[in-house]
Write a protein that holds these residues in place. Structure first.
Motif, short mmCIF file in Angstrom:
data_model
loop_
_atom_site.label_atom_id
_atom_site.label_comp_id
_atom_site.label_asym_id
_atom_site.label_seq_id
_atom_site.Cartn_x
_atom_site.Cartn_y
_atom_site.Cartn_z
N PHE A 97 7.27 -9.95 -4.79
CA PHE A 97 6.60 -10.54 -6.00
C PHE A 97 5.60 -9.65 -6.19
O PHE A 97 5.26 -9.23 -7.45
N LYS A 98 4.53 -9.41 -5.28
CA LYS A 98 3.37 -8.34 -5.60
C LYS A 98 3.92 -6.92 -6.06
O LYS A 98 3.35 -6.49 -6.99
N ILE A 99 4.83 -6.37 -5.41
CA ILE A 99 5.35 -5.11 -5.82
C ILE A 99 6.20 -5.24 -7.18
O ILE A 99 6.06 -4.52 -7.98
N LYS A 100 6.85 -6.38 -7.24
CA LYS A 100 7.49 -6.35 -8.64
C LYS A 100 6.79 -6.46 -9.70
O LYS A 100 6.77 -5.82 -10.99
N GLU A 101 5.53 -7.19 -9.62
CA GLU A 101 4.53 -7.54 -10.64
C GLU A 101 3.83 -5.89 -10.94
O GLU A 101 3.56 -5.55 -12.11
N TYR A 102 3.47 -5.31 -9.83
CA TYR A 102 3.08 -3.72 -10.01
C TYR A 102 3.87 -3.06 -10.84
O TYR A 102 3.22 -2.24 -11.55
N ILE A 103 5.10 -2.99 -10.42
CA ILE A 103 6.06 -2.35 -11.16
C ILE A 103 6.08 -2.74 -12.67
O ILE A 103 6.19 -1.64 -13.37
N GLU A 104 6.01 -3.90 -12.98
CA GLU A 104 6.17 -4.24 -14.39
C GLU A 104 4.99 -3.89 -15.33
O GLU A 104 5.05 -3.74 -16.29
N GLU A 105 3.78 -3.92 -14.45
CA GLU A 105 2.61 -3.47 -15.07
C GLU A 105 2.42 -2.11 -15.30
O GLU A 105 1.76 -1.34 -16.17
N GLU A 153 0.71 -1.34 -0.07
CA GLU A 153 -0.08 0.22 -0.12
C GLU A 153 0.74 1.08 -0.04
O GLU A 153 0.53 2.21 -0.82
N GLU A 154 2.04 1.21 0.69
CA GLU A 154 2.79 2.36 0.68
C GLU A 154 3.80 2.56 -0.35
O GLU A 154 3.70 3.78 -0.98
N PHE A 155 3.72 1.41 -1.03
CA PHE A 155 4.49 1.61 -2.58
C PHE A 155 3.56 2.17 -3.61
O PHE A 155 4.06 3.06 -4.19
N THR A 156 2.46 1.80 -3.55
CA THR A 156 1.41 2.21 -4.59
C THR A 156 1.05 3.68 -4.27
O THR A 156 0.65 4.30 -5.16
N GLU A 157 1.26 4.24 -3.16
CA GLU A 157 1.07 5.84 -2.77
C GLU A 157 2.16 6.41 -3.22
O GLU A 157 2.09 7.67 -3.16
N LEU A 158 3.30 5.93 -3.70
CA LEU A 158 4.56 6.82 -4.02
C LEU A 158 4.18 7.54 -5.19
O LEU A 158 3.56 7.21 -6.20
N SER A 159 4.72 8.69 -5.38
CA SER A 159 4.72 9.76 -6.58
C SER A 159 6.08 9.03 -7.62
O SER A 159 7.05 10.01 -7.18
N ILE A 160 5.86 8.25 -8.22
CA ILE A 160 7.01 7.90 -9.33
C ILE A 160 6.99 8.68 -10.53
O ILE A 160 5.93 8.63 -11.13
N GLU A 161 7.99 9.65 -10.78
CA GLU A 161 8.11 10.48 -11.85
C GLU A 161 8.39 9.69 -13.03
O GLU A 161 9.67 8.97 -13.07
#
Length: 294
Positions: free
Chosen positions: A179-187, A152-160
């Protein structure tokens, strides 16, 4: 009453290496002044107590920074398995003490990756517990590190989109979270490099307790309550088997847990000595089997 051990449990090579280093220093009398260990050598009170009996003095980072302890050039300081901060390394170098660095190789690799990524101009995102000594140590080598501890904290980040990032993780991070965060990043992102050095031993132990929890009536996770990897083993087990308990030694066994229990599973954190596990198994067989007439 049957006792079943997890397929992978107990000391990892990093912990074993740190303890062996200390024992070797004592055996070879390879020191002149005082022997210090920076913080807990590993996150286990029994290991800490054993080292103090052998003559090691526990040295806190705060005492070192505040000059509450006077060091001599004859003194020896062992850097714990979790590593320490850049500030502490600098202080020890200035003091001129003999340094033995027992930092886990996985921690060293992450630290090196952080420094190299920043040199390349990448922004660092670190997944882990900001209060854990391993994390504090690693991120201290960076200039501006973002630390988050959940999906949840990761998805709230403002990645430019126009900037480049490098994702690093705590060595004992729950691999399913990774793995969950990795999949989110790749998508969602093409500008985030993923560098994972989650300890292989940690992952093996997590998968082993996951399997064990579904095969037994109750699970005992043996580890210090300050141990990150032990607490994660407990969380994984608890999500599968409600009767999961984190204990540090045999004194914390509770008679009420064993009612209507036929099969007990045991696992242990990466800093838990084998003798502590054996004492618990002996206590179960000698006390609780008798009480329940098994």
């Amino acid at each position: 009453m049957e006792i079943k051990r997890a397929e992978k449990m107990g000391f990892c090579f990093g912990v074993a290496g740190a303890i062996n280093l200390c024992n070797k220093i004592i055996e070879e009398k390879n020191f002149n002044g005082n022997l210090f260990i920076l913080g807990m050598l590993v996150h286990n009170k029994n290991v800490t107590s054993d080292m103090e009996k052998k003559g090691f003095i526990t040295l806190s980072e705060e005492d070192l920074k505040n000059k509450n302890v006077k060091l001599s050039k004859k003194d020896t300081v062992i850097i714990r398995a979790h590593g320490t901060t850049k500030e502490i390394y600098d202080i020890l170098e200035r003091e001129g003490v003999k340094i033995y660095d027992a930092t886990c190789v996985f921690v060293e690799r992450i630290r090196k990756a952080l420094v190299e990524a920043e040199i390349k101009g990448k922004k660092i995102i670190f997944i882990g517990d900001k209060n854990h000594p391993e994390v504090r140590g690693i991120v201290s080598f960076g200039n501006d590190v973002i630390i988050v501890n959940s999906f949840e904290e990761f998805t709230e980040l403002s990645i430019e989109k126009e900037k480049n990032y490098c994702l690093l993780t705590q060595t004992t991070l729950n691999k399913e979270l990774f793995f969950k965060i990795k999949e989110y990043i790749e998508e969602n992102y093409e500008n985030v490099e993923i560098f994972s050095k989650i300890c292989g031993a940690t992952y093996e132990r997590q998968k082993a307790v996951e399997k064990l929890a579904g095969e037994v009536d109750m699970v005992l996770i043996v580890g210090d309550n300050k141990s990150s990897n032990s607490k994660k083993l407990y969380e994984i087990s608890k999500s599968i088997n409600e009767k999961s308990y984190l204990i540090q030694d045999k004194t914390e066994l509770n008679n009420s847990w064993f009612k209507n229990i036929d099969k007990i599973g045991i696992t242990a954190g990466a800093s838990t000595p084998e003798e502590i596990i054996l004492e618990i198994e002996k206590e179960i067989r000698g006390t609780f089997d008798d009480k329940h007439g098994l």
